[in-house]
Design a protein around this motif. Structure first.
Motif, short mmCIF file in Angstrom:
data_model
loop_
_atom_site.label_atom_id
_atom_site.label_comp_id
_atom_site.label_asym_id
_atom_site.label_seq_id
_atom_site.Cartn_x
_atom_site.Cartn_y
_atom_site.Cartn_z
N LYS A 37 0.84 -1.20 0.00
CA LYS A 37 0.00 0.00 0.00
C LYS A 37 0.87 1.25 0.00
N GLU A 38 1.90 1.28 0.84
CA GLU A 38 2.77 2.45 0.92
C GLU A 38 3.55 2.65 -0.37
N ARG A 40 2.58 1.72 -3.37
CA ARG A 40 1.66 2.21 -4.40
C ARG A 40 1.40 3.70 -4.22
N GLN A 41 1.23 4.12 -2.97
CA GLN A 41 0.99 5.54 -2.72
C GLN A 41 2.21 6.38 -3.10
N ARG A 44 2.23 6.74 -6.87
CA ARG A 44 1.26 7.73 -7.33
C ARG A 44 1.75 9.15 -7.05
N ASP A 194 -7.15 -1.10 -3.53
CA ASP A 194 -6.77 0.31 -3.52
C ASP A 194 -7.04 0.91 -4.89
N GLU A 196 -7.95 3.14 -8.14
CA GLU A 196 -7.58 4.48 -8.55
C GLU A 196 -8.80 5.39 -8.43
N SER A 355 -2.07 11.92 -8.80
CA SER A 355 -2.45 11.72 -7.42
C SER A 355 -1.26 11.84 -6.51
N SER A 357 -0.28 12.00 -1.91
CA SER A 357 -0.79 11.72 -0.58
C SER A 357 -0.40 12.82 0.37
N GLY A 400 -4.82 13.29 -5.85
CA GLY A 400 -4.25 12.66 -4.67
C GLY A 400 -4.90 13.07 -3.38
N TYR A 403 -6.91 10.64 -1.16
CA TYR A 403 -6.31 9.65 -0.27
C TYR A 403 -6.37 10.10 1.18
N ARG A 407 -7.61 7.58 3.99
CA ARG A 407 -6.88 7.35 5.24
C ARG A 407 -7.76 7.64 6.44
#
Length: 414
Positions: A37-38, A40-41, A44, A194, A196, A355, A357, A400, A403, A407
């Motif tokens: 997950k981290e 992928r973020q 992005r 997760d 898009e 995107s 975060s 972004g 997100y 979260r």
């Protein structure tokens, strides 16, 4: 947001792909899922940063870009100086002709004085032309240097994208390998999805009540409207707003601007890198309004400013998206000059943002939708005098931002 938001740094979330020693404990599936997950973020965010820089570079070719404006103004001044020098040189020629034709002492004395004055004026015109030509060269150099600097940042951003992609793929492979070795653990949740988030124009953004000219020392109230044209009810809609400004020499003066939004009936400062309010259950076709207040310090010099605004949404079914990024530009006048009754201008729609975060703060609040049911036209953005300052903010204000919603929902679900 009273200062430009910096582009988010990108660091691989799963960089260590070396096989663990036999004596080391293997990471759990939960840890590997978290790493995926981290990663992928981070990927992005890297893509978003590169896209923002690409847009910033494109903006430097627009005639309204401050550096392009500076070049155009310098060239006009140089043309005027050249015309003045030509006229001054002709005056010298005419004065010399008159002196040559003089026959009496009085005529010669008068003609000589006229010639001396003409030569002095010609020398001054020559100096001004030289200075104007140098100003053109300096303006062109500043424009070109800026483009080169952005291009270098883009090259670095592209490397960051490659690094982040490699880290993401490594993390995904590590998780896939672990799941292959351990088909499943009792009670383990399925790998989290997760999806898009989409960047759509169906969540329209407009700004109303913002003057095109605002005097330093003034406070103006205006309004941001988000209209839900997505065709479905949106569970949660968050408005993002930022302001930025430069003086006439294009120096950043954003710290002289202070932005507040009305939340829970109170005016609260809009936090950096966070949304300025929140609306729940926005029906299809309905709109919500966020009251805003901009104060410009009395010490602010004359210059150019811009307000950026966008809405993002997140739903309980984990669908999410962003609206169109609206940018409205205004002029900052000296203290006492008064505010214009003409609305702030808006330009052409920007390219879709990627995107990222952003870091969440404490800017959530509640608002209420207007009851009149009217729809507003879509706001949009052009290359503004402040586009270089708020280019980083566009990343946070882009896709972004959703997100943050994801979260916060995850945190709310424990």
């Amino acid at each position: 947001m009273t200062a430009p938001v910096a582009l988010l740094s990108v660091s691989p979330a799963y960089a260590d792909t070396k096989p663990a020693a036999q004596t080391e404990q293997k990471p759990s599936l939960a840890e590997l899922r978290k790493a995926v997950k981290e990663a992928r973020q981070a990927y992005r965010a890297a893509v978003a940063a590169e896209q923002a820089l690409e847009q910033e570079l494109d903006a430097t070719t627009d005639p309204s870009h401050p550096l392009m404006v500076a070049v155009a103004e310098a060239k006009k001044a140089a043309d005027d100086a050249a015309a003045a020098k030509t006229a001054a040189d002709q005056a010298v020629t005419d004065a010399q002709t008159k002196l040559d034709a003089a026959t009496t002492d009085d005529e010669k004395t008068a003609a000589q004085a006229e010639l001396d004055a003409a030569k002095k004026a010609a020398d001054e015109a020559t100096t001004k032309k030289t200075e104007a030509d140098a100003a053109v060269k300096a303006a062109e150099t500043a424009r070109d240097d800026n483009r080169v600097a952005i291009a270098r940042k883009i090259d670095k951003a592209q490397q960051d994208v490659k690094t982040a992609l490699a880290a993401k793929e490594a993390a995904e492979k590590a998780l896939a390998d672990a799941k292959g070795e351990e088909p499943g653990e009792p009670g383990d949740p399925e790998e989290p999805t997760d999806p898009e988030c989409s960047a759509v124009d169906a969540l329209d953004t407009t700004i109303s009540g913002l003057p095109s000219k605002i005097a330093a020392g003034s406070t103006v109230d205006f309004r941001m409207r988000l209209t839900n044209n997505t065709g479905r009810t949106l569970d949660e809609v968050m408005p993002f707003v930022a302001v930025g400004a430069v003086d006439k020499s294009y120096k950043d003066i954003s710290s002289k601007l202070h932005l507040k939004s009305k939340q829970d009936g109170q005016w609260k400062s809009v936090p950096e890198e966070d949304y300025a309010g929140a609306f729940s259950n926005v029906k299809a076709g309905a709109h919500v309004d966020l009251p805003l207040r901009l104060t410009i310090d009395r010490s602010a010099p004359a210059g150019y400013g811009a307000t950026l605004a966008v809405g993002v949404y997140g739903n309980e079914d984990e669908t999410c998206g962003t609206g169109d990024l609206a940018v409205y530009e205004f002029t900052i006048n000296p203290v006492g000059a008064g505010n214009s009754t003409t609305p702030a201008g808006k330009g052409n729609k920007p390219k879709p943002q990627g995107s990222a975060s952003p870091v969440a703060g404490s800017g959530s609040g509640n608002g209420s939708a207007d009851a009149d049911g009217s729809l507003a036209s879509t706001g949009s953005s052009s290359a503004l005098p402040t586009i270089g300052l708020v280019g980083g903010a566009a990343v946070v204000l882009g896709a972004g931002a959703v997100y943050v919603v994801r979260r916060r929902k995850a945190e709310a679900n424990g």
